[in-house]
Design an enzyme around this catalytic site. Structure first.
Site, PDB file in Angstrom:
ATOM      1  CG  HIS A  92      -2.272   0.690   0.878  1.00 11.15           C
ATOM      2  ND1 HIS A  92      -2.316   1.955   0.331  1.00 11.15           N
ATOM      3  CD2 HIS A  92      -3.562   0.292   1.033  1.00 11.15           C
ATOM      4  CE1 HIS A  92      -3.586   2.313   0.170  1.00 11.15           C
ATOM      5  NE2 HIS A  92      -4.365   1.314   0.590  1.00 11.15           N
ATOM      6  NE  ARG A  93       6.397   0.081   1.582  1.00 12.41           N
ATOM      7  CZ  ARG A  93       7.567  -0.510   1.729  1.00 12.41           C
ATOM      8  NH1 ARG A  93       8.467   0.001   2.551  1.00 12.41           N
ATOM      9  NH2 ARG A  93       7.843  -1.621   1.075  1.00 12.41           N
TER      10      ARG A  93
END
Lengths: 327, 459, 379
Positions: free
Chosen positions: B432-433
């Protein structure tokens, strides 16, 4: 409730012939020494006394003549039951059996029926001299137009001889001579099976042994031995070598996946060859192992002192069972 | 009105295929009557006179004295009346086979006909005592391609005496149907054939079935339940591959925020496509599985959603414009992830071959470190274990991983009807970065679209 | 040897054969004409069949030319209810019992193995395996014995059996065994041996050291020799012996001394082993010529002989037409009647062949309007 009686195979055949003769006055019985002597195995004992010399009579020592005249009698409307004294002496009659008896219905396009029974004591295990222990059934099973059967027990003997006599076709009736004195329960009231049906005489799950005539007892013996080792053998008595009840054998092999066929005759070009080939075709996807055959060796039937080595016994059957399970 | 009738040289019963014209007994213009002898022919050194089959006037002699003529060839033409012509145009006996063996008629040896002289080029057939003799080979009528008929036989007792008291025979339910070579294969591969799912036309276990089971069975399936252990515990040292896997997993799981999303999709068309590829000549000898289609789908979806095919460093996100396609492979020593370099440049066939090679190499334990480096996106095939879906952990250095689950027949709604379709769940995990929900969803939707309709790959 | 007609056609009756002369004297002129007609008819049939074979219409033809006297004579000497077991050359006997001549053609053409009903005319099927029919005849006669249909005196009841075979067959064991069974069972049976002196290429001396009519004596079957080319003698001798058999006097053997003018079959070439002078000698004793001479001496005129010749030509034409019209047998014929009762293997194979033939476009049995020309046809 059925009427049961214990009879030896010889006596059971005697009783069956007697019954047929009582029910149909056209039935004639002849062969060498079958009248007063009652046959060398006493299978026709007492018949001449009951039915007279016009229906039960001795033949000269002329096997071709015995079968040839039986054909003429059948043409005239009689139902001849001819005896060939021993398996090894059927050969002089081979021409009349295969070129005439087997073909007259076909040749006459059905105008003649050949309701002839040729009874032949066969097989070894009696310590006999040459030519008294043959298993020639394959020659006749191979001949279109003939039916070939062999009872293995008294009940079958009683019913199959009657059914053979009733048949409108020529029947080669092979009697396992070493089992003539084997006793069994005979159901006097009802035949269990049609003439050409096979019979499962022992249920099992691991291996099927298919056989006929004198070898049925041997197969059952082998199955007993195998049970002690934890192997569960199914024994099928095929009873008829022409036609062969393949459907019955197929049902068995589809369950066990393994088949051994055995008989006293040599395996080369034999009844077991036919069954092996046909089952390979009909059960291809169900076979866990090839069909194995256990028979006598492909040599002339040996002298009495070597007979034990020749005949397949329970041990030889077990050896085949081991082989078939190893796959 | 008259017509010309022709007399073809007959086979006069000696197994002839030819004869020599010796002497003509008539000439053109002569009037002939039925059965008049018209010619003398020589057959295997005996002379035979042929009677004419019809009456009329000789119009043509079609062979000269001394000529060798084949049986069946016309030798003479005779002008006949209409009525005779009608009769002559009746039936000819077709060539028939030798009827009776020679010894049927007499025990005498055949001394009537002398030795047949044979040369290497022209063998005269043996004279035959009875019957038509050897016939010429009939033309072949063979038709190819008959479907194998599955032979059956009815037991005689059942056929003729339904009422008889037979020993009841209960057919066994779990009978394995398989050809002998397949049984051997199963045995050799240590596969219990009774447990293999059979997909053959007659219900039989096929070679593919055994191989598929072997793949799974050899490493993953519990074949037997072991005996309960006597020691209270077993200690396995952490080292080698196990240590490396542990390190990578920890690094990945506890560095990158993992998000997993799932989509159920109707994979029927993919399965059909796989079947067709398998059957095509181009793909003969190459393994084709749904994994191949999934690979292509992911590569296509990655082109449309490039950020899922990237690497996070603390300072940059490196978006790769190539796909080094990784496949998680279980080996006896543990999990490894070799990748196919530049998979996006490969055709379907090349990719299939590369994937097959990758799997074989891994099974043999020959995967090199270079094979395992620089992957850009990975698929993990948990469907072969019979698992529907899962939440895979990212391969370190990557930001997306897809789990291909089992493909099963399930009820599905198609055009407002409930049908049985081959359905699978596509599971995917993202870092999710780098990948937000919308990108993640679009990527997974793209993959799902291809699985649902492989024709999209034609784009 | 019993002979009543000399070669010149004179009726000369030796005293010891008066019993046979008596039987001839019971015949009317109409009977004589019938004998001649049938002899001529069967000869014409034989000649036409030979031609048809040479024209490819049959695989084989077995000629009986020269033996008409023995066959027609003996055929008419058989009683109205008696049974006949032929070998494979007795076409003359066949027509005395109303067998359709086309049936014989069909057999040699290969349509069947002999398709006439043996019970219809009491003329049994041809036997290709030599001598086997002698045992069947003996068995049949034994059956008649068991039924008590011998020597009752009632002509409607009493039966006898005649079996035919040639000189060659007398060597077969089955024939000897038949004599044995016949004698020991006192069967109502006549063994009729047509000694045509050749078994393919072997002269009769290969088959026997003693005259064939003596062959049965060792077994208890008395024998007699008759001139096989003398139709009247053959008739009388056969009638007497059949009557004796029917009345319970047991089996006997008749040797008819004749000659095989033609070849053994159309595949045989007698010029390889026979002296043409011998053939000529026997041709001079031809049964038809002899009987014609006798008839003319009895006052039968040319008209009769012309009528016979015309009838012969008509027969030949009819034969020819019917032969061309013959159709192929259906494949079912191979399977029907192998057994009298249903047999699974036969059914399986029949069904298979039917399916197989259908898949290839059908078996051409009973092909109507097939354009295949007979000889080449009309082009």
């Amino acid at each position: 409730m059925s009427n049961f009686v214990e009879l030896s195979i010889a006596k059971a055949i005697n009783a069956g012939i007697r019954k047929s003769m009582q029910e149909n006055s056209k039935v004639l019985v002849f062969g060498q020494d079958i009248a007063q002597l009652g046959g060398v195995f006493r299978v026709t004992e007492g018949l001449v006394g009951e039915f007279g010399a016009k229906r039960v009579f001795n033949s000269p020592i002329a096997e071709s003549g015995i079968v040839g005249t039986a054909i003429g009698l059948a043409m005239r409307g009689f139902r001849p039951v001819a005896e060939i004294q021993f398996d090894g002496f059927v050969y002089p009659a081979f021409n009349q059996i295969t070129s005439q008896l087997a073909k007259l219905t076909n040749r006459s396009e059905g105008f003649f029926e050949m309701p002839v029974v040729v009874r032949v004591p066969y097989g070894g295990g009696i310590g006999a001299v040459e030519h008294h222990s043959e298993s020639p059934e394959a020659y006749f099973a191979h001949t279109a137009g003939l039916r070939v059967v062999s009872p293995s027990n008294a009940n079958d003997a009683y019913w199959m001889i009657q059914q053979a006599i009733e048949s409108r076709d020529p029947v080669m009736f092979f009697e396992p001579k070493r089992r003539y004195w084997q006793k069994g329960q005979v159901n006097l009231d009802q035949a269990a099976l049609p003439l050409h049906a096979a019979n499962t005489v022992r249920q099992g799950s691991d291996v099927t042994i298919a056989t006929y005539g004198p070898m049925v007892v041997t197969a059952l013996q082998a199955a007993e031995n195998a049970a002690a080792e934890g192997i569960n053998i199914e024994v099928v008595d095929i009873r008829s070598m022409s036609p062969i009840d393949f459907g019955h054998i197929v049902e068995s092999v589809k369950r066990t996946g393994r088949l051994i066929v055995t008989h006293e005759a040599g395996t080369f070009v034999s009844i077991s060859s036919e069954i092996a080939a046909k089952i390979a075709e009909l059960c291809f996807y169900h076979l866990e192992a090839p069909v194995l055959r256990v028979g006598g060796f492909d040599v002339p039937y040996p002298a009495a002192k070597l007979e034990e080595l020749y005949l397949p016994d329970a041990d030889r059957l077990m050896e085949a069972v081991d082989r078939v399970l190893a796959y | 009105m008259s017509q010309i009738a022709y007399f073809d040289l007959p086979d006069v019963g000696e197994g002839l295929t030819e004869a020599e014209i010796v002497t003509w007994k008539v000439k053109v213009g002569d009037t002939v009557s039925v059965n008049q002898i018209i010619v003398e022919i020589e057959t295997a050194k005996s002379l035979v006179e042929l009677p004419c089959p019809f009456a009329g006037v000789v119009t043509q002699l079609l062979a000269n004295e001394g000529d060798t003529v084949n049986v069946g060839s016309p030798i003479i033409g005779v002008t006949v009346s209409q009525a005779t012509a009608a009769v002559a145009a009746g039936h000819a006996p077709t060539s028939m086979h030798s009827a009776v063996a020679q010894n049927a008629v007499s025990t005498e040896a055949i001394e009537t006909v002398s030795e047949v002289a044979s040369t290497s080029s022209e063998e005269k057939p043996q004279p035959n005592l009875v019957g038509y003799g050897v016939s010429a080979a009939a033309p072949s009528r063979r038709r190819r391609g008959a479907a194998p008929v599955i032979a059956t036989a009815t037991s005689i007792a059942n056929a003729t005496a339904p009422g008889t008291d037979l020993i009841a025979i209960v057919p066994s339910a779990d009978v394995v149907i398989a050809k002998p070579p397949i049984r051997k294969l199963a045995k050799d591969m240590n596969v219990d054939i009774a447990k293999v799912k059979a997909t053959g036309v007659s219900g039989e276990v096929t070679r593919e079935d055994v191989l598929a089971a072997a793949q799974v069975a050899s490493v993953f399936k519990n074949q037997t339940t072991p005996e309960p252990k006597t020691e209270r515990e077993e200690r396995i040292p952490v080292k080698g591959v196990r240590k490396a896997i542990a390190t990578a997993m920890v690094q990945s799981a506890f560095t990158a925020p993992h998000v997993s999303i799932f989509v159920d999709v109707d994979a029927t068309r993919t399965m059909e496509y796989v079947k067709r590829l398998k059957a095509s000549a181009d793909f003969a000898g190459v393994k084709v599985t749904p994994l191949l289609i999934m690979a292509k789908a992911m590569i296509w979806a990655a082109r449309r959603n490039p950020t899922v095919n990237s690497t996070w460093t603390d300072t940059e996100i490196i978006v790769h414009n190539y796909v080094n396609f990784g496949v998680a492979a279980a080996t006896p020593r543990g999990l490894i992830v070799p990748n196919v370099k530049d998979a996006d440049k490969l055709s379907m066939l090349e990719l299939a071959m590369a994937l097959e090679k990758l799997a074989a190499t891994a099974r043999e334990g020959k995967t090199t470190p270079a094979d395992m480096q620089n992957g850009t996106i990975t698929v993990t095939n948990i469907g072969v274990f019979g698992v529907d879906t899962g939440t895979p952990i990212l391969n370190p250095g990557e930001v997306g991983i897809v789990a291909l689950g089992s493909i099963r027949p399930k009820p599905w709604v198609v055009d407002n009807e409930i049908l049985i379709r081959q359905v699978t769940t596509i599971g995917a995990t993202f870092d999710h970065r780098v990948v937000d929900g919308d990108v993640a969803s679009r990527f997974v939707q793209d993959v799902a679209s291809v699985i649902e309709e492989p024709a999209l790959l034609l784009d | 040897m019993v002979q009543l007609l000399t070669v010149d056609g004179d009726f000369v009756e030796p005293k010891e054969y008066a019993v046979y002369g008596d039987l001839v004297r019971q015949l009317r002129e109409a009977d004589f004409l019938k004998f001649y007609r049938d002899m001529a008819r069967i000869r014409r049939f034989d000649e036409e069949a030979t031609a048809l074979q040479r024209q490819g219409q049959m695989g084989l033809w077995v000629s009986a030319i020269g033996q008409e006297g023995a066959q027609i004579g003996s055929g008419y000497g058989v009683g109205p209810n008696d049974h006949i077991f032929p070998s494979y050359r007795e076409h003359g006997v066949a027509i005395t019992h109303g067998v359709d001549l086309m049936s014989i053609i069909k057999m040699f053409r290969g349509v069947n193995h002999g398709g006439w009903n043996p019970k219809e005319n009491r003329f049994h099927l041809y036997a290709i395996v030599l001598g086997t029919q002698a045992l069947h005849a003996t068995g049949y006669a034994m059956g008649i014995n068991f039924e008590g249909l011998v020597g009752t005196g009632d002509p409607e009841k009493d039966l006898a059996v005649i079996t035919y075979f040639g000189d060659g067959a007398t060597a077969e064991g089955d024939v000897s065994e038949s004599f044995l069974f016949a004698a020991t069972n006192n069967t109502p049976q006549v063994f009729f041996c047509q000694n045509n002196q050749w078994a393919i290429s072997s002269p009769v001396g290969t088959q026997t050291k003693v005259p064939l009519y003596q062959r049965g004596e060792g077994f208890g079957v008395p024998g007699i020799r008759v001139d096989g080319n003398d139709v009247l003698a053959c008739y009388a001798v056969t009638k007497k012996h059949m009557d004796d058999a029917r009345s319970g006097k047991g089996p006997s053997l008749i040797e008819a001394l004749t000659y095989r003018i033609g070849a053994h079959t159309t595949s045989d070439d007698p010029s390889k082993y026979r002296d043409p002078a011998e053939v000529a000698e026997w041709a001079a004793k031809d049964p038809l010529i002899r009987f014609e001479r006798f008839l003319r001496k009895q006052g039968i005129g040319q008209d009769f002989f012309d009528e016979v010749k015309t009838a012969g030509d008509e027969l030949a034409t009819e034969l020819r037409e019917k032969t061309f019209a013959m159709t192929e047998p259906p494949l079912e014929l191979m399977f029907d009647h192998v057994y009298s009762e249903p047999h699974p293997l036969i059914e399986e194979q029949r069904a298979w062949l039917q399916g197989y033939e259908e898949s290839l476009g059908g078996h051409s049995s009973n092909v109507e309007g097939d354009d295949t020309p007979t000889y080449g046809g009309t082009h």
